[in-house]
Structure formats: C-alpha cells, structure tokens
Design a protein around this motif. Sequence first.
Motif, short mmCIF file in Angstrom:
data_model
loop_
_atom_site.label_atom_id
_atom_site.label_comp_id
_atom_site.label_asym_id
_atom_site.label_seq_id
_atom_site.Cartn_x
_atom_site.Cartn_y
_atom_site.Cartn_z
N UNK A 72 0.84 -1.20 0.00
CA UNK A 72 0.00 0.00 0.00
C UNK A 72 0.87 1.25 0.00
N UNK A 73 1.89 1.24 0.83
CA UNK A 73 2.77 2.40 0.99
C UNK A 73 3.46 2.74 -0.34
N UNK A 74 4.07 1.72 -0.95
CA UNK A 74 4.82 1.96 -2.18
C UNK A 74 3.89 2.42 -3.31
N UNK A 75 2.75 1.77 -3.43
CA UNK A 75 1.83 2.13 -4.52
C UNK A 75 1.36 3.58 -4.36
N UNK A 76 1.12 4.01 -3.13
CA UNK A 76 0.68 5.39 -2.90
C UNK A 76 1.77 6.42 -3.17
N UNK A 78 3.70 6.57 -5.63
CA UNK A 78 3.87 6.87 -7.07
C UNK A 78 2.50 6.91 -7.77
N UNK A 79 1.67 7.92 -7.42
CA UNK A 79 0.33 7.95 -8.00
C UNK A 79 0.34 7.98 -9.53
N UNK A 80 1.43 8.52 -10.09
CA UNK A 80 1.52 8.60 -11.55
C UNK A 80 1.62 7.22 -12.20
N UNK A 81 1.95 6.21 -11.43
CA UNK A 81 2.07 4.86 -11.98
C UNK A 81 0.74 4.12 -11.95
N UNK A 82 -0.26 4.72 -11.31
CA UNK A 82 -1.61 4.14 -11.34
C UNK A 82 -1.67 2.72 -10.76
N UNK A 83 -0.96 2.50 -9.68
CA UNK A 83 -0.96 1.16 -9.06
C UNK A 83 -2.03 1.04 -7.99
N UNK A 84 -2.64 2.18 -7.63
CA UNK A 84 -3.67 2.19 -6.58
C UNK A 84 -4.62 3.34 -6.83
N UNK A 85 -5.92 3.12 -6.56
CA UNK A 85 -6.84 4.27 -6.67
C UNK A 85 -6.54 5.26 -5.54
N UNK A 86 -6.54 6.54 -5.86
CA UNK A 86 -6.28 7.55 -4.82
C UNK A 86 -7.46 7.56 -3.84
N UNK A 87 -7.26 8.09 -2.61
CA UNK A 87 -8.32 8.02 -1.59
C UNK A 87 -9.68 8.56 -2.05
N UNK A 157 -11.48 -3.13 -14.82
CA UNK A 157 -10.70 -3.31 -16.05
C UNK A 157 -9.23 -2.90 -15.89
N UNK A 158 -8.91 -2.25 -14.77
CA UNK A 158 -7.54 -1.75 -14.61
C UNK A 158 -6.78 -2.53 -13.55
N UNK A 159 -5.56 -2.92 -13.88
CA UNK A 159 -4.73 -3.63 -12.90
C UNK A 159 -4.31 -2.68 -11.78
N UNK A 160 -4.25 -3.22 -10.57
CA UNK A 160 -3.71 -2.44 -9.45
C UNK A 160 -2.84 -3.36 -8.59
#
Length: 210
Positions: A72-76, A78-87, A157-160
Amino acid sequence: MTYILYASEGTGSVVCEAVLALSGLPHRRVDVTILAPTGPDPELIQVNPLGQVPVLKLPHGEIMTESAAITLYLADLVPEKDLAPVPSNPLRARYLRWMAFLASAVYPSSLRKFYPERYTADPAGAEAVKDAAISRLTREFAVLAAGLGTSPYLLGTKMSAVDIYAAMLIGWEENQEGMRDVFPGLIQLAQRISSHPVLRPIWQRNALPL
Ligand SMILES: N[C@@H](CCC(=O)N[C@@H](CS)C(=O)NCC(=O)O)C(=O)O
C-alpha cells in the motif's frame, strides 16, 4: 534515496519486489534465508526480530514489515504509476477491502497450510491444522472469485497492486489445474500478472506459475 527490500525467493516478498519494480523508485534487494536449519539470516533478524520477509528499509532508515502495508505504501508513493486508486476514488474502498482480506485471511491460511506444525502444540495435530487450512482457503478463494466476477482485475478493467498480491497467493497453490477447474477467473487473473513484461522475470525467479 534507495529503498532496500529484504527478500527471499518464493515468499511473500515477491509482491513488494513487483510493486518496487513497477514504481520506478530506486531500490535494491537483499536476499536472505529464512528457513535454514541454523535459523534466519542474522542480517534479517536485525531488521525483523521475527525473522520474516518482506522487510522494507526506507531511505530515511525507517523499517517496515507486513507485505500489505509495504505494498500500500509503495503504490501510494507513485500515483503517476496508477498502481492504486487515490483516496478520493470510489474504487479505493474495494482496493483496501481486498488488500486487507488477502493479508489477514488468505495469507495466514496459506501459512497454516504450509507450516501447520507451528499452529498446534500437539505434533499429532499438524495434519488436522493443514486440512482445516485447506478448507478455509477454498472458502476464501470462493469469496475472492465472487468479488472478481467476470472482470479481468479485482477493481474492474484496470490492474492495481492488489491484483499482484492476489496473484502471488493464487500462485502458491500447488494444484493449479484444480484451481483452474474451480476458480478459472482467479487463474486468469494470476496469468495476467505473470505475463506482464516487468513482472514475468520476477515471477520466474520466485518459482511462481507462469
Ligand atoms: N504478516 C507477514 C507474514 C510474513 C511471513 O509469514 N513471511 C514468511 C514467508 S512467506 C516468512 O518469512 N516465514 C519465515 C518464518 O516465519 O520463520 C506479512 O504479511 O508480511
């Protein structure tokens, strides 16, 4: 400014390694042994007295354990990498739900299955612990499969990052053919992750199904 991941092949460090690779953050991996007859690597004990991986050492020296927290920490970061939905994204709730479910339900069931002797004081009870863990895992994968439905990824449809976590746990199942029969959607999800060009070599090195 380097993130240091203490990792061991074929373990729960793979999800953190994968997210680090996708993040583009500067990092290096320290390979440690966890289950040697002589005990865990002294280098690992220094950062995690439980002798477990993954451990992430942050650039400012803070030590993080817990695969889900690290993911969770790492994905947050780098929001530009789109690995997690923002809050503020409505999908954040589902993302957190599955991340917590995987880490607090499925992962511990896998551990009970692989190391049943740790979960009973009665040496004769290990087989029963293992059997119960297998039944529990089946129920938990059924919940996950129902959540996935016919979507390619847990959020649609989007990988996270949560798909990577799920793919790791699905990959630990020895009977992949049996899993495919019962939970074809989960196997397809795991294959989407294992065929990702950045993740494939990591999957390969960690002996996960491709
Ligand atoms: N709750 C921890 C569990 C970590 C864990 O159990 N890691 C295993 C490898 S998959 C380990 O290091 N086992 C060695 C041991 O417990 O001695 C997490 O999610 O990171």
